[in-house]
Write a protein that holds these residues in place. Structure first.
Motif, PDB file in Angstrom:
ATOM      1  N   SER A  19      32.553  60.445 -11.272  1.00 41.11           N
ATOM      2  CA  SER A  19      32.868  60.686  -9.870  1.00 41.11           C
ATOM      3  C   SER A  19      31.964  61.801  -9.373  1.00 41.11           C
ATOM      4  O   SER A  19      31.830  62.830 -10.043  1.00 41.11           O
ATOM      5  CB  SER A  19      34.341  61.095  -9.724  1.00 41.11           C
ATOM      6  OG  SER A  19      34.646  61.387  -8.392  1.00 41.11           O
ATOM      7  N   VAL A  38      31.493  50.069  -8.839  1.00 39.06           N
ATOM      8  CA  VAL A  38      31.349  51.302  -8.058  1.00 39.06           C
ATOM      9  C   VAL A  38      32.150  51.149  -6.780  1.00 39.06           C
ATOM     10  O   VAL A  38      32.023  50.155  -6.066  1.00 39.06           O
ATOM     11  CB  VAL A  38      29.869  51.588  -7.715  1.00 39.06           C
ATOM     12  CG1 VAL A  38      29.750  52.847  -6.863  1.00 39.06           C
ATOM     13  CG2 VAL A  38      29.034  51.713  -8.974  1.00 39.06           C
ATOM     14  N   GLY A  39      32.983  52.137  -6.488  1.00 45.54           N
ATOM     15  CA  GLY A  39      33.788  52.115  -5.271  1.00 45.54           C
ATOM     16  C   GLY A  39      34.452  53.456  -5.053  1.00 45.54           C
ATOM     17  O   GLY A  39      34.297  54.376  -5.856  1.00 45.54           O
ATOM     18  N   SER A  40      35.212  53.552  -3.984  1.00 41.90           N
ATOM     19  CA  SER A  40      35.879  54.818  -3.676  1.00 41.90           C
ATOM     20  C   SER A  40      37.291  54.880  -4.247  1.00 41.90           C
ATOM     21  O   SER A  40      37.927  55.928  -4.221  1.00 41.90           O
ATOM     22  CB  SER A  40      35.921  55.027  -2.165  1.00 41.90           C
ATOM     23  OG  SER A  40      36.595  53.948  -1.544  1.00 41.90           O
ATOM     24  N   LEU A  63      23.844  57.203  -6.085  1.00 39.48           N
ATOM     25  CA  LEU A  63      25.267  57.233  -5.763  1.00 39.48           C
ATOM     26  C   LEU A  63      25.563  58.447  -4.869  1.00 39.48           C
ATOM     27  O   LEU A  63      24.888  59.470  -4.954  1.00 39.48           O
ATOM     28  CB  LEU A  63      26.101  57.317  -7.044  1.00 39.48           C
ATOM     29  CG  LEU A  63      25.922  56.151  -8.024  1.00 39.48           C
ATOM     30  CD1 LEU A  63      26.670  56.423  -9.321  1.00 39.48           C
ATOM     31  CD2 LEU A  63      26.392  54.852  -7.396  1.00 39.48           C
ATOM     32  N   ASP A  67      31.403  58.067  -4.277  1.00 40.75           N
ATOM     33  CA  ASP A  67      31.369  56.935  -5.210  1.00 40.75           C
ATOM     34  C   ASP A  67      32.008  57.309  -6.544  1.00 40.75           C
ATOM     35  O   ASP A  67      31.751  58.380  -7.098  1.00 40.75           O
ATOM     36  CB  ASP A  67      29.930  56.490  -5.484  1.00 40.75           C
ATOM     37  CG  ASP A  67      29.314  55.745  -4.325  1.00 40.75           C
ATOM     38  OD1 ASP A  67      30.069  55.165  -3.517  1.00 40.75           O
ATOM     39  OD2 ASP A  67      28.071  55.743  -4.230  1.00 40.75           O
ATOM     40  N   LYS A  68      32.831  56.406  -7.044  1.00 40.61           N
ATOM     41  CA  LYS A  68      33.409  56.538  -8.374  1.00 40.61           C
ATOM     42  C   LYS A  68      32.950  55.338  -9.186  1.00 40.61           C
ATOM     43  O   LYS A  68      32.809  54.238  -8.662  1.00 40.61           O
ATOM     44  CB  LYS A  68      34.936  56.575  -8.296  1.00 40.61           C
ATOM     45  CG  LYS A  68      35.453  57.784  -7.547  1.00 40.61           C
ATOM     46  CD  LYS A  68      36.963  57.781  -7.480  1.00 40.61           C
ATOM     47  CE  LYS A  68      37.427  59.015  -6.708  1.00 40.61           C
ATOM     48  NZ  LYS A  68      38.894  59.096  -6.675  1.00 40.61           N
TER      49      LYS A  68
END
Length: 85
Positions: A19, A38-40, A63, A67-68
């Motif tokens: 993260s 990859v997403g929030s 990233l 982004d996580k």
């Protein structure tokens, strides 16, 4: 600063492995295939993903802070190595 961390992952759910990192590489030292997303927020099991395999790491660049990076095993269990910076 870069760091390398080992994770045990399963196919039952996503594990957050990074993260706020601009660069992330996910690899395995074993024979397991794995999925990277990859997403929030934590994705659904059916969410789109990039696939990694032995000798085929997944490298992510550019990233942003929100982004996580999440990883799950294609078949359980799997061990992945994550390099993040």
């Amino acid at each position: 600063m870069s760091e390398t961390i080992d994770f045990s992952v399963t196919s039952d759910g996503w594990t957050e492995v990074a993260s706020g990192s601009e660069f992330v590489t996910v690899a395995t030292n074993g024979r397991e295939r794995f999925a990277v997303h990859v997403g929030s927020a934590a994705p659904a099991l059916t969410a789109p993903f990039l696939e990694g395999a032995p000798c085929e790491p997944v490298s992510l660049t550019g990233l942003v802070a929100s982004d996580k990076v999440y990883v799950r095993a294609a078949t359980s269990p799997a061990r992945v190595v994550v390099l993040r910076s």
